[in-house]
Design a protein around this motif. Structure first.
Motif, short mmCIF file in Angstrom:
data_model
loop_
_atom_site.label_atom_id
_atom_site.label_comp_id
_atom_site.label_asym_id
_atom_site.label_seq_id
_atom_site.Cartn_x
_atom_site.Cartn_y
_atom_site.Cartn_z
N ALA A 171 6.13 2.88 2.19
CA ALA A 171 4.92 1.79 1.71
C ALA A 171 4.90 0.60 2.78
N VAL A 172 4.15 0.22 2.69
CA VAL A 172 3.20 -1.05 3.62
C VAL A 172 2.73 -1.78 3.27
N GLY A 173 3.60 -3.04 3.69
CA GLY A 173 3.03 -4.87 3.35
C GLY A 173 3.26 -5.47 4.32
N MET A 174 2.93 -6.80 3.96
CA MET A 174 3.18 -7.66 5.52
C MET A 174 4.15 -9.46 4.28
N SER A 175 5.11 -8.68 3.95
CA SER A 175 5.97 -9.62 3.69
C SER A 175 7.79 -8.61 3.51
N THR A 176 8.34 -9.91 3.15
CA THR A 176 10.02 -10.09 2.54
C THR A 176 10.30 -8.68 3.54
N VAL A 177 10.34 -7.81 5.04
CA VAL A 177 11.43 -8.11 5.56
C VAL A 177 11.68 -9.39 6.87
N PRO A 178 11.13 -10.20 7.47
CA PRO A 178 12.24 -11.08 7.49
C PRO A 178 13.42 -12.38 6.87
N THR A 183 -5.33 -8.42 8.52
CA THR A 183 -5.45 -6.92 8.40
C THR A 183 -5.03 -5.45 7.54
N PHE A 184 -5.42 -4.89 6.38
CA PHE A 184 -5.52 -4.40 5.84
C PHE A 184 -5.05 -2.85 6.84
N GLU A 185 -5.01 -2.27 6.42
CA GLU A 185 -4.36 -0.39 7.27
C GLU A 185 -5.25 -0.67 8.07
N SER A 219 -9.41 -4.56 -1.40
CA SER A 219 -9.75 -6.44 -1.64
C SER A 219 -7.84 -6.84 -1.79
N HIS A 220 -8.18 -7.74 -1.59
CA HIS A 220 -6.85 -8.91 -1.63
C HIS A 220 -7.25 -8.82 -3.57
N GLY A 231 1.02 -1.11 -0.14
CA GLY A 231 0.35 -0.07 -0.21
C GLY A 231 1.02 1.09 -0.27
N GLY A 232 0.68 2.03 -0.97
CA GLY A 232 0.85 3.38 -0.49
C GLY A 232 1.22 4.46 -0.09
N LEU A 233 2.10 4.78 0.73
CA LEU A 233 2.16 5.53 1.97
C LEU A 233 2.52 6.90 1.51
N ASN A 234 3.57 6.85 0.77
CA ASN A 234 3.74 8.21 0.55
C ASN A 234 3.51 9.42 -0.88
N PRO A 235 2.85 10.68 -0.55
CA PRO A 235 1.51 10.90 -1.42
C PRO A 235 2.00 11.12 -2.83
N GLU A 236 3.36 11.23 -3.42
CA GLU A 236 3.61 11.43 -4.55
C GLU A 236 3.49 10.19 -5.24
#
Ligand code: HPA
Length: 270
Positions: A206-213, A189-191, A244-245, A113-118
């Motif tokens: 950006a926010v997501g539910m993977s990758t970091v681990p 849950t999405f935010e 939605s997914h 999900g995009g957080l940066n307004p640009e």
């Protein structure tokens, strides 16, 4: 754990003569890269000893050995998510196996999900850094010095060199690639609007539910990492709509050819 990793890596070595040094994790809607792989062998996760057993969905994915533009790669078509109920060690086990197999470069993709307004929905972002908001860490517990240090450095989680190369490729192709910080959170849950705002305030794009681990474990073993994310929905105040997914998958699939092109060419430079 060391024995389990070795056993799985040895099993894979017994199945193919291909010895790639590049590993790729294909995220949500990004499976199109598979079409660019001349596949030598593909094994369903269910058939790989010690791989996490699928809990929720029917099939969890497959491991693909093949070549992109002649360059050998090992690709994970589908990953294990923390929100599915796997613990951090299981989520990251395939990365441990990759390293034991001889992979030292990891390319990861995801939807976010995009957080940066640009940013706009459908944009592609090169991940320059991350924030771990899982409230967990795959390195908690006994440390295996054979794999990496107790307190791993994270000063350059994503290779600056590979990010710069990808941004250059984007320019060459006329793609307006973005770059930014990815914050990883458990989901599923999405935010809420307040949570999107919080993650923006914390410094994420950006926010997501993977990758970091996976990146934490890869860096623990000093693998060179590269990450790319498709912005599939907006978490910017005033732009937040129901998500939605299915929509995430649709947007990811639409943006996927650009990302595939970047990864395909990036692989050729490695
Ligand atoms: N939040 C978390 N994860 C996501 C999102 C989001 O808005 N979009 C795609 N994955």
């Amino acid at each position: 754990m060391l024995e389990t990793i070795r056993e799985t890596a040895d099993f894979l070595k017994s199945k193919t003569d291909l010895r790639p040094t590049i590993g790729i994790i294909l995220g949500t809607g990004l499976g199109g890269l598979v079409k660019e792989i001349d596949i030598e062998m593909a094994i369903p996760y269910e058939e790989i000893p010690n791989f996490p057993v699928s809990t929720v969905e029917g099939h969890s994915g497959r491991l693909i050995f093949g070549r992109i533009n002649g360059v050998p790669v090992l690709a994970m078509q589908g990953r294990f998510h923390y929100y599915e109920g796997y613990d951090m060690q299981h989520v990251t086990f395939p990365v441990r196996v990759m390293k034991a197999f001889g992979i030292d470069k990891l390319l990861v993709s995801n939807a976010s999900g995009g957080l940066n307004p640009e940013f706009e929905v459908g944009d592609i972002m090169v991940i320059t850094d991350h924030i771990n908001m899982f409230g967990d860490n795959p390195l908690i517990g006994k440390n295996y010095n054979e794999l990496g240090p107790r307190f791993p450095d994270m000063s350059e989680p994503y290779s600056k060199e590979l990010s710069a190369r990808a941004l250059d490729l984007g320019k060459q192709f006329g793609f307006d690639l973005k770059q930014g910080v990815y914050v990883g959170t458990t989901g599923p849950t999405f935010e809420t609007p307040a949570e999107y705002k919080m993650f923006r305030v914390l410094g994420a794009d950006a926010v997501g539910m993977s990758t970091v681990p996976e990146i934490i474990v890869a860096r623990h073993m000093e693998m060179t990492c590269f990450g790319i994310s498709i912005i599939t929905d907006s978490g910017v105040p005033g732009q937040i709509v129901e998500v939605s997914h299915e929509e995430v998958q649709e947007v990811a699939a639409a943006a996927e050819p650009k990302m595939t092109k970047v990864i395909k060419e990036l692989v050729t430079t490695l």
